[in-house]
Scaffold this active site. Structure first.
Site, PDB file in Angstrom:
ATOM      1  N   ARG A 313       0.831  -1.212   0.000  1.00 16.47           N
ATOM      2  CA  ARG A 313       0.000   0.000   0.000  1.00 16.47           C
ATOM      3  C   ARG A 313       0.865   1.261   0.000  1.00 16.47           C
ATOM      4  O   ARG A 313       0.496   2.260  -0.621  1.00 16.47           O
ATOM      5  CB  ARG A 313      -0.956  -0.001   1.192  1.00 16.47           C
ATOM      6  N   GLU A 724      -9.695   5.863   7.221  1.00 11.55           N
ATOM      7  CA  GLU A 724      -8.264   6.088   7.035  1.00 11.55           C
ATOM      8  C   GLU A 724      -7.894   7.339   6.246  1.00 11.55           C
ATOM      9  O   GLU A 724      -6.927   8.025   6.599  1.00 11.55           O
ATOM     10  CB  GLU A 724      -7.648   4.864   6.357  1.00 11.55           C
TER      11      GLU A 724
END
Length: 781
Positions: A313, A724
């Site tokens: 990520r 997030e």
């Protein structure tokens, strides 16, 4: 009135404020409950030669002491790579690793006995590495290196008008959940086990416990009503606590609770990965990046845990909101003798995205251009230059208008000029300003994790009970799911109740992580509710002799033309007619695919966007700083609950600001001292999270707004994830501090500011600027 899209309190808010919301430690203890504590390794790395556990067993109140040899099944709790023992066996790999478990009649007695670990363990020391760059030099990794390539970065850099080389050190972050790790295991009939676990992933806890005990999954029930925070720290690392409590309870056939104190929690568990970046960039006169050659080294810690997907990520978020035609990105997960690092809100995305923001900040300063204009020059396009380095098209690209709206409403240009004037006449206090954008991909990196199930039960009085696979950690997931179900059934929100997450109700669940909780579980609950609505509509349509499509459910009533009746009456009538009043629902995110070897595909269902503008003042004599104002504009699609979403954005902003400014992790170097390898910042007294004093004190100086934009992707009611992405908004705080420090050198010298930007780090950067100025003055003289 619709129950979705309305601002309403968290479903447990009234319990929270009254102190009546039960957490695991509040569950009434079953008679005969014993308490566990863990004996921790006193050194960072060594061969575990012997444990004199008879000395521990002789301590007052001790009922049993368990070591790795007492685990009947698999001694492992690694979520991906099976390299993480529940209790150390043969070697210890970090200072604080559990070596044995004490089970005693009271928690105090268990802890006092466990404290003998330093005396009863015979360990032959081995070389220990605490620094990820040292581990990188030794090619010591927990998983193989990763490589993401597009174009020819080296050639593009070589032919670019300008080249920029640099490095950046970014620290980790402790999750610091208010409720610490805890598990309570209770034996059940026929070799079954009930485990109350403060976890974001009940199914994984079920698997770990079953494997450790050699049981089948259906013998292990894991339940979690709520957590007092998780932030990723309870995705995989709740496993050792669930496993130890379960092993002890199964062996002794009595309930066992394991609740470490905060210090032990810090010493045992991992946190956000710290990263070290080295980069070489080629850019043109407008600051557009033509080529990027980047090396990312993360501190994985002692085992793999979730380091591989975290690095994936990070690599996939280095682009942030920018078109990068040529990239060569390399990721290394360094194995060190520290706690094994794990998931943390953003899951590597914030680390990767901050790196490119640092690059663009330096490029702008080098060219003497406004940093915002350099960022705009690099934005993704909407019809071309809109494909990420990993091959996904950036659809629904709203970053340019969103940034423009924020810059205009927060008066970026005017304030930039005012700050320049202030700094020109203020030799000690310097102000800084920064506006940073966010593009964050939503979905799990692993495609098959993007699925969820739910159960919806309608009772004969018209009340509704919902169970789904997500876990509530204070983020409002249950509130939003209840809103979705109430909307589908056309009943008041208060008629819907969400029960504890339970592996005996919804099976094979994914972790509540990657900001997917509402997307997945909301859709699954919607599917279940719609099945019930269709059955009820079929029933009443046959009685009223109307088409099924004409039947409407709203405001607690069911109508079709001139016909109408209360929802509760319809339910009672349907039950008498033997209509099924419960249903299961399922959802799998469509269109995702990912080649993890090539790092290519479509790993994200959609992107969430945002931007923040922050202004700070720095005292150049002490390194102290203060946030004067913060403006954030964030994209949550069509918000399911604006009150919850704004709260999530505000919380994420402050948490991210803490990561980048005050939350410093320190280990005692391997210097031969008594504390060598010890995490020194293992308590609230030595680890500083933000407080109310760290947000702007002027009324109206902390402004969070939602960007008005429905999600084009078919998400739940066209909303977007909010957990997030907003953690990246306080990049603006860090870069505003960097801007203020840069003002000392008239913005001619790039400040070597590391993160977190503690007062010490700020003074180091100021000293570096002073050293450069001294050299320049000497050369000029």
């Amino acid at each position: 009135m619709s129950t979705v899209g309305t601002a309403r309190p968290h479903e447990s808010a009234h319990l929270h404020v009254a102190g009546a919301a039960p957490y695991i430690d509040d569950i009434a203890e079953v008679a005969g409950t014993l308490h566990a504590a863990l004996g921790l390794s006193p050194i960072a790395h060594g061969r575990l030669l012997a444990l004199d556990l008879d000395r521990v067993r002789a301590m007052p109140g001790v009922v049993a002491v368990l070591s790795a040899a007492d685990i009947p099944g698999t001694n492992d709790c690694g979520p991906i790579v099976h390299d993480d023992p529940i209790l150390a066996q043969d070697t210890v790999t970090w200072r604080g690793q559990p070596m044995f478990a004490v089970i005693a009649r009271s928690r105090g007695e268990a802890r006092r006995a466990a404290a003998l670990a330093v005396q009863v363990a015979t360990i032959e020391p081995l070389p220990a590495v605490l620094d990820p760059l040292e581990a990188h030099a030794l090619q010591q990794y927990v998983v193989p290196p990763m490589h993401l390539v597009r174009g020819d970065a080296k050639a593009a850099i070589a032919s670019a008008p300008h080249q920029l080389d640099g490095r950046f050190s970014l620290g980790g972050q402790e999750q610091f959940y208010l409720e610490g790790q805890i598990a309570y295991a209770i034996p059940q009939e026929n070799d079954g086990l009930l485990v109350h676990s403060s976890t974001q992933h009940p199914t994984e806890m079920q698997h770990v416990v079953a494997h450790a005990l050699g049981l089948s999954a259906h013998q292990v029930q894991v339940q979690c009503r709520r957590m007092g925070g998780g932030f990723g720290g309870k995705e995989s690392q709740s496993a050792v606590f669930a496993a130890v409590a379960a092993i002890a309870a199964h062996r002794l056939q009595c309930p066992v609770k394991l609740r470490p104190d905060r210090d032990d929690d810090f010493l045992i568990t991992g946190r956000r990965h710290g990263f070290e970046f080295r980069y070489r960039i080629g850019h043109d006169d407008l600051g557009r990046i033509l080529g990027a050659d980047v090396e990312m080294v993360s501190n994985a810690g002692a085992s793999a845990d979730l380091s591989a997907p975290v690095m994936t990520r990070a690599l996939c978020h280095f682009d942030n909101t920018y078109w990068l035609p040529n990239v060569d990105l390399r990721g290394y997960c360094a194995r060190t003798n520290t706690q094994s690092n794990t998931a943390f809100r953003g899951f590597g995305g914030p680390q990767g995205a901050l790196a490119v923001e640092m690059v663009l900040d330096s490029v702008a300063r080098r060219l003497g251009l406004d940093p915002l204009e350099v960022r705009r020059a690099n934005f993704y396009g909407t019809t071309e230059h809109n494909v990420t380095p990993y091959g996904q098209t950036v659809e629904d690209n709203i970053i340019a208008p969103l940034v423009t709206e924020l810059a205009d409403t927060a008066h970026y240009r005017q304030r930039r000029a005012e700050i320049a004037s202030f700094n020109a006449t203020s030799p000690v206090l310097k102000r800084g300003l920064a506006l940073t954008p966010v593009k964050f991909g939503i979905s799990f990196n692993v495609a098959h994790f993007n699925q969820a199930g739910a159960l919806v039960h309608v009772y004969t009085d018209g009340s509704v009970l919902v169970n789904h696979g997500g876990t509530e950690m204070g983020q409002g997931l249950n509130t939003k799911v209840a809103q979705v179900v109430a909307h589908e059934l056309g009943i008041p929100f208060e008629r819907v109740r969400v029960s504890a997450t339970d592996t005996h109700k919804v099976a094979n669940t994914s972790a509540t992580a990657a900001s997917t909780g509402t997307d997945l579980n909301g859709k699954a609950a919607q599917d279940a509710a719609r099945q019930i609505v269709f059955r009820l509509a079929q029933h009443i349509a046959a009685r009223w002799l109307v088409p099924v499509g004409a039947v409407q459910f709203a405001d607690g009533r069911v109508t079709a033309g001139a016909h109408a009746m209360a929802f509760d009456d319809l339910v009672a009538q349907a039950y008498a007619a033997r209509v099924q009043l419960w249903s299961d629902g399922f959802y799998a995110t469509p269109g995702l695919h990912w080649d993890r070897e090539k790092l290519q595909g479509k790993p994200f269902y959609y992107f969430a966007y945002g931007a923040a503008l922050s202004e700070v003042v720095v005292d150049t004599l002490t390194g102290e700083w203060r946030l004067l104002r913060a403006d954030a504009l964030h994209d949550v699609g069509a918000s399911l609950n604006p009150a919850v979403d704004i709260g999530q954005i505000e919380g994420a902003f402050v948490q991210g600001m803490g990561w980048l400014t005050t939350e410093e992790l320190r280990w005692q170097p391997m210097d031969g001292s008594r504390n060598a390898g010890l995490l020194l910042t293992h308590a609230p007294s030595t680890y500083k999270i933000p407080t109310a004093n760290d947000v702007p004190v002027t009324p109206g100086a902390f402004n969070v707004r939602l960007y008005d934009h429905r999600n084009p992707a078919d998400s739940i009611h066209r909303s977007k994830a909010v957990g997030e992405p907003p953690l990246l908004l306080p990049f603006s705080v860090f870069l505003a501090i960097r801007d203020a420090v840069s003002a000392v050198g008239e913005h001619q010298i790039d400040p070597p500011l590391r993160a977190p930007a503690t007062s010490e780090a700020i003074l180091d950067a100021l000293d570096a600027i002073g050293a450069v100025q001294a050299v320049q003055a000497a050369q000029a003289g």
